[in-house]
Design a protein around this motif. Sequence first.
Motif, PDB file in Angstrom:
ATOM      1  N   LYS A  88      70.671  32.163 153.369  1.00 41.28           N
ATOM      2  CA  LYS A  88      70.384  30.747 153.163  1.00 41.28           C
ATOM      3  C   LYS A  88      70.192  30.436 151.674  1.00 41.28           C
ATOM      4  CE  LYS A  88      68.480  29.695 157.705  1.00 41.28           C
ATOM      5  NZ  LYS A  88      69.560  28.768 158.029  1.00 41.28           N
ATOM      6  N   CYS A  89      70.868  31.222 150.851  1.00 40.73           N
ATOM      7  CA  CYS A  89      70.829  31.013 149.404  1.00 40.73           C
ATOM      8  C   CYS A  89      72.053  30.233 148.966  1.00 40.73           C
ATOM      9  CB  CYS A  89      70.817  32.354 148.682  1.00 40.73           C
ATOM     10  SG  CYS A  89      69.172  33.005 148.423  1.00 40.73           S
ATOM     11  N   LEU A  90      71.854  29.341 148.041  1.00 42.75           N
ATOM     12  CA  LEU A  90      72.958  28.620 147.414  1.00 42.75           C
ATOM     13  C   LEU A  90      73.018  29.006 145.946  1.00 42.75           C
ATOM     14  CD1 LEU A  90      72.550  25.026 148.930  1.00 42.75           C
ATOM     15  CD2 LEU A  90      74.050  26.872 149.689  1.00 42.75           C
ATOM     16  N   PHE A  91      74.203  29.393 145.504  1.00 43.29           N
ATOM     17  CA  PHE A  91      74.396  29.807 144.118  1.00 43.29           C
ATOM     18  C   PHE A  91      74.994  28.654 143.325  1.00 43.29           C
ATOM     19  CE2 PHE A  91      75.144  34.135 146.205  1.00 43.29           C
ATOM     20  CZ  PHE A  91      73.788  34.423 146.178  1.00 43.29           C
ATOM     21  N   LEU A  92      74.258  28.182 142.334  1.00 42.64           N
ATOM     22  CA  LEU A  92      74.702  27.123 141.431  1.00 42.64           C
ATOM     23  C   LEU A  92      74.908  27.723 140.048  1.00 42.64           C
ATOM     24  CD1 LEU A  92      73.452  25.555 143.838  1.00 42.64           C
ATOM     25  CD2 LEU A  92      72.461  23.967 142.199  1.00 42.64           C
ATOM     26  N   CYS A 129      80.305  31.427 143.990  1.00 40.74           N
ATOM     27  CA  CYS A 129      79.256  30.403 143.931  1.00 40.74           C
ATOM     28  C   CYS A 129      79.550  29.268 144.907  1.00 40.74           C
ATOM     29  CB  CYS A 129      79.138  29.862 142.506  1.00 40.74           C
ATOM     30  SG  CYS A 129      78.451  31.050 141.335  1.00 40.74           S
ATOM     31  N   HIS A 130      78.536  28.457 145.147  1.00 40.17           N
ATOM     32  CA  HIS A 130      78.683  27.319 146.054  1.00 40.17           C
ATOM     33  C   HIS A 130      78.935  26.006 145.321  1.00 40.17           C
ATOM     34  CE1 HIS A 130      76.349  30.287 148.425  1.00 40.17           C
ATOM     35  NE2 HIS A 130      77.050  29.821 149.429  1.00 40.17           N
ATOM     36  N   LEU A 131      78.423  25.879 144.091  1.00 37.39           N
ATOM     37  CA  LEU A 131      78.530  24.603 143.380  1.00 37.39           C
ATOM     38  C   LEU A 131      78.488  24.851 141.879  1.00 37.39           C
ATOM     39  CD1 LEU A 131      78.483  21.423 143.713  1.00 37.39           C
ATOM     40  CD2 LEU A 131      76.001  21.596 143.440  1.00 37.39           C
ATOM     41  N   GLY A 132      79.428  24.245 141.159  1.00 40.89           N
ATOM     42  CA  GLY A 132      79.387  24.255 139.706  1.00 40.89           C
ATOM     43  C   GLY A 132      78.760  22.960 139.218  1.00 40.89           C
TER      44      GLY A 132
END
Length: 662
Positions: free
Chosen positions: A258-262, A437-440
């Motif tokens: 449940k981690c999001l990498f930005l 990653c999920h979002l730049g």
Amino acid sequence: MPLARSLSVTSLSGLEDGDEEFDLEDAVLFEIAWEVANKVGGIYTVIQTKARLTSEEWGENYFLVGPYVESNVRTQVELIEATNPILKRTIEKMNSSGCKFAAQCEEPPHIVAHFHEWLAGLGLVLCRQRQLPIGTIFTTHATLLGRYLCAGNVDFYNNLSEFNVDKEAGDRQIYHRYCLERAAAHCAHVFTTVSQITAIEAEHLLKRKPDIVTPNGLNVKKFSAMHEFQNLHAQSKNRIQEFIRGHFYGHLDFNLDKCLFLFIAGRYEFSNKGADIFLEALARLNYLLRVNHSDVTVIAFFIMPARTNNFNVETLKGQAVRKQLWDTAHTVKERFGKKLYESLLVGQLPDVSKMLDKEDFTIMKRAIFATQRQCQPPVCTHNMLEDSSDPILNSVRRIGLFNSSADRVKVIIFHPEFLSSTSPLLPMDYEEFVRGCHLGVFPSYYEPWGYTPAECTVMGIPSISTNLSGFGCFMEEHIAEPSAYGIYILDRRFRGVDESCNQLTSFLFQFCKQSRRQRIIQRNRTERLSDLLDWRYLGRYYIAARHMALAKAFPDTYVYEPQEHTSTTGFRYPRPASVPPSPALSRHSSPHHSEAEENDDDEHYDEDLEAEKDRVNIRQPFKNRSVPGVNGNSNSVLTRWGESTTQHKLKINQDCWSTNTG
């Protein structure tokens, strides 16, 4: 290395190949830049990725000129012998007498020289001063004065017409460089910039309106398998998770699933690149996630090269501890497996209580004790030379994000060097890292184009850009609802800093609330925009600029004839066919499934059907609209008179070009 995308969507309508019949056999193109085979910034990517398309057009008559850096020549340049006798004589003459250009030809070709940025501008000025028979193009990717003004926290865009440019350049001790850039812009036959926002800037600071806008593109390689980019995302994400396990050892009290990498990446310009507003938004996001009892953990990466003296010892230790735990687990697994195998060989079910002996437990206890740590995980992977004055580290200290157990924005990882697959910390190339990653997040205040969000788009990764970046303006122009396609446009032109920060926080919080299915759908839609950024589409702007230069430099051979504005061919992405913008995802699009999300909304979604509807609904965006073309005209006809009486007409507009023979 070309970026890759899938074949989930075919080429867009309106992207026909130009019926090019323009004779370039007696024309030669030189492209001059400081970043030819010399990676410094985004211009390197422009030239490298555009080279293939330009070579297809000009063949052996295309030459790149740049600085000779021995280390770069060894890794990026293949040394060959010149086959063209004129070129061979020229190189021999240059080698024998320095950098003096001296070549003779019975029938001199028509030469076009394309200069990038002020660093190469001196050559352009000298070409015109010496009245050499050369068509010249000057492209400014970012004005020198504009970059300095924005770095000084000036209300830049609202005061463009008010600046005393000579005084401002003198105050910043860049007057001579500014004069060189301005002279190159005025001396060139054709002046171009990379975006509309930079065109406005150049008109006020360099005092010349660009003849044409030449957006930056990428080489887009297509996969043969549908949704392969989703599988690559999962693979790269797993590698980032391994790094997080080591970096956060002893405090791994959150669910990595449940981690999001930005991430934010680019030149270390704290304010220009928006790192300041990103950090503030992360602090506000942390508060929102905590008060809403969210189980999502946000991990933010700052990939910005800075001055360091070595890796952080604690960071290196984390990766060593992770590897030790992995080796320990494999050792115990092998011992367990051997005992299980021997038990089954004699036809007995294993006694689970006897499968692990005291030695196994001792090994595991030692490994667990090794993971204990008294300090918090570091926020920087390196030892900074100017730790006390570093703007990112000072902002982290101010907002108080130190990876405490209560924080939902747990880790801020400042990685002050370019990513490399040979790194002992995070052995990944930049492309692999972006895919994982999920979002730049790129909330830049000054960004003439913005390759980082463009690379995210091609790889199917959503991104946040601004309406002050060339990329953001380009996407707003071509997409009816950018956020539905994973392109979030932050308003930094008409809002104050605090309002923009609140908007960025809202974007991040809404993204954190998306389910895994919704994120996969959004990545599918983001990847669908790849055709917009392909040099196969954007390269025609450069082609038009070169033909304009030929017409202006050789009026006896090439005649430029302005035409009345007519409808043009272009792209306009409609709102996605399915609503809401992030519906549930069909099962076949997901490379992996999580039991925790089996109860998500099962609304039907067919990605291929939606993509087909989008292709049908794509409409022409530029009808009856004027874009920087040549002298304000979006259409023109370039006439080429050869030895025979055949006349070749090249029709140029801001979106497509074609040739007709009459």
